[in-house]
Enzyme design. Structure first.
Site, short mmCIF file in Angstrom:
data_model
loop_
_atom_site.label_atom_id
_atom_site.label_comp_id
_atom_site.label_asym_id
_atom_site.label_seq_id
_atom_site.Cartn_x
_atom_site.Cartn_y
_atom_site.Cartn_z
N ASP A 55 -0.64 3.76 -1.21
CA ASP A 55 -0.38 3.66 -2.64
C ASP A 55 0.73 4.60 -3.10
O ASP A 55 0.78 5.00 -4.27
CB ASP A 55 -1.66 3.95 -3.41
CG ASP A 55 -2.26 5.31 -3.08
OD1 ASP A 55 -2.05 5.80 -1.96
OD2 ASP A 55 -2.95 5.88 -3.94
N LYS A 99 -8.34 3.84 -7.67
CA LYS A 99 -8.26 5.27 -7.33
C LYS A 99 -7.51 6.02 -8.42
O LYS A 99 -6.53 5.52 -8.97
CB LYS A 99 -7.53 5.46 -6.00
CG LYS A 99 -7.70 6.87 -5.42
CD LYS A 99 -6.63 7.21 -4.43
CE LYS A 99 -5.35 7.61 -5.14
NZ LYS A 99 -4.38 8.26 -4.24
N GLU A 132 -11.23 11.17 -7.30
CA GLU A 132 -10.48 12.06 -6.41
C GLU A 132 -10.09 13.37 -7.11
O GLU A 132 -9.03 13.46 -7.72
CB GLU A 132 -9.22 11.38 -5.88
CG GLU A 132 -8.43 12.25 -4.91
CD GLU A 132 -7.21 11.56 -4.33
OE1 GLU A 132 -6.46 12.22 -3.60
OE2 GLU A 132 -7.01 10.36 -4.60
N GLU A 147 -8.67 16.37 -6.13
CA GLU A 147 -8.05 17.05 -4.99
C GLU A 147 -7.79 18.51 -5.32
O GLU A 147 -7.22 18.84 -6.37
CB GLU A 147 -6.74 16.39 -4.59
CG GLU A 147 -6.06 17.14 -3.44
CD GLU A 147 -4.81 16.47 -2.89
OE1 GLU A 147 -4.23 17.00 -1.93
OE2 GLU A 147 -4.42 15.42 -3.44
N LYS A 200 -13.59 10.96 -3.30
CA LYS A 200 -12.51 11.28 -2.36
C LYS A 200 -12.11 12.74 -2.57
O LYS A 200 -11.21 13.05 -3.32
CB LYS A 200 -11.32 10.35 -2.58
CG LYS A 200 -10.16 10.62 -1.61
CD LYS A 200 -9.04 9.61 -1.75
CE LYS A 200 -7.89 9.93 -0.80
NZ LYS A 200 -6.81 8.91 -0.84
N SER A 214 -10.05 8.52 3.75
CA SER A 214 -9.10 7.75 2.95
C SER A 214 -7.76 8.45 3.13
O SER A 214 -7.37 9.29 2.32
CB SER A 214 -9.53 7.72 1.48
OG SER A 214 -8.58 7.00 0.71
N TYR A 246 2.69 12.57 -5.68
CA TYR A 246 3.23 11.25 -5.36
C TYR A 246 3.08 10.33 -6.54
O TYR A 246 3.24 9.14 -6.44
CB TYR A 246 2.55 10.67 -4.10
CG TYR A 246 1.09 10.41 -4.21
CD1 TYR A 246 0.61 9.11 -4.32
CD2 TYR A 246 0.17 11.45 -4.21
CE1 TYR A 246 -0.75 8.87 -4.41
CE2 TYR A 246 -1.17 11.20 -4.29
CZ TYR A 246 -1.62 9.92 -4.39
OH TYR A 246 -2.98 9.67 -4.48
#
Length: 355
Positions: free
Chosen positions: A28, A141, A183, A185, A225, A296, A355
């Protein structure tokens, strides 16, 4: 309001993603980010080459033996492969579940510590989610990004803001039939010890699940995630895979409800082999945990694939992809033998990765 319309389908899709020995391929990357990856192998970033590379991914026969689904960028979801068949149909005919990245990236967080961010994309999300579902996507996501610093990050403000954003996203996409991958992170940047990461991650996860509960998110129809619990990338002390496995599982047990069917780790800048070895250690430690502990991965599944493809060699690229998919499938069962699958040995860490 309860999620009556999609209740059973959300649970079934989440369970289908979180099958033993399976994980997700994260493909992605935004257009600028895939451009950096292509440039690394001497390939121009244009629509034709992006289509060619992603066609390689979605047409890999046998990938479904190790991978349950693929996270796509919006361009790819609505794009045809090189043979004219929609990318999403290639995934469906191979038994792979299509997913979609729905966040719109991060912005600086006013009032937070230096470098802290909040994630954008809630405006118009309900309509976009409905359009993605109609195209064939069945999960979504959203990536929130937090960091650890001596200045006090993650601040309480950053934790609350990102937890609430994740919860609003999750509830919104569930109402349109998409399983949310949550997610939060925590970047690897910094020189902090693994114990510091564990304490901060526990606080973040507890805040996330409190926000999900307040928003009425169906946990059985969602997935997590997270980052693996590791020391900062600049920390001087060595950490063993066994230590990473033990502390990661301990942190999750303290913060993640048993109703969540699967936890799919991001690789977060770990090298291909390192990501597999750590995942294996987590599964050896977490054999009795209530969740499927899968993966993932983006860079940790694609690095060797890109290098072997090099713009033209589809067979070599697909063979490399299958090798790393097989390695991580074995790791998600706690059965990976380090070095048994070929991999690119380069570090994939990028400071402040976005990203």
């Amino acid at each position: 309001m309860t999620l009556v319309q999609h209740h059973d389908d959300l649970i079934a899709t989440a369970a289908a993603i979180a099958l033993p020995g399976k994980g997700l391929l994260a493909a992605d990357e935004s257009t600028p980010t895939i451009g950096k990856r292509l440039a690394g192998v001497g390939v121009e970033n244009n629509e034709a080459m992006r289509r060619a590379y992603r066609s390689l991914l979605v047409t890999t026969d046998g990938l479904a033996d190790f991978i349950s689904g693929v996270i796509l960028y919006e361009e790819t979801l609505f794009q045809d492969a090189d043979d004219g068949l929609p990318m999403v149909e290639h995934l469906q005919k191979r038994g792979l579940i299509p997913g979609i990245k729905v966040d719109m990236g991060v912005q600086p967080l006013a009032g937070g510590c230096a470098g802290e961010t909040w994630c954008t994309g809630l405006a118009g999300l309900q309509d976009r989610a409905a359009r993605y579902y109609a195209r064939g996507a069945r999960f979504a996501k959203w990536r929130a990004v937090l960091r650890i610093s001596e200045a006090g990050a993650p601040s309480e403000l950053a934790i609350r803001e990102n937890a609430w954003g994740l919860a609003r996203y999750a509830r919104t996409v569930q109402e349109e039939g998409l399983v949310p991958i949550v997610e939060p992170e925590i970047l690897m940047d910094g020189d902090h010890a693994i114990e510091t990461t564990a304490a901060r991650q526990e606080a973040v996860l507890k805040a996330v699940y409190a926000a999900l509960a307040e928003n009425g998110v169906l946990l059985e129809g969602s997935l997590l995630k997270p980052s693996m619990t590791t020391a900062g990338a600049s920390h001087h002390a060595l950490q063993s895979p066994r230590q990473v496995g033990r502390i990661t599982v301990q942190t999750l047990k303290r913060a993640v409800p048993a109703a969540v069917p699967g936890i799919l780790f991001l690789s977060g800048g770990l090298g291909e082999e390192e990501a597999s070895v750590y995942l294996d250690a987590i599964n050896r430690e977490g054999r009795r945990s209530p969740w499927h502990l899968g993966f993932s991965y983006g860079r940790a599944l694609q690095q060797s694939c890109l290098k072997h493809w090099h713009g033209s060699d589809v067979a070599a690229g697909q063979a490399a992809l299958l090798a790393r998919a097989r390695a991580n499938s074995e790791a998600s069962l706690g059965a990976y033998q380090p070095g048994s699958q070929p991999s690119d040995g380069d570090s994939l860490f990028v400071a402040g990765y976005s990203y």
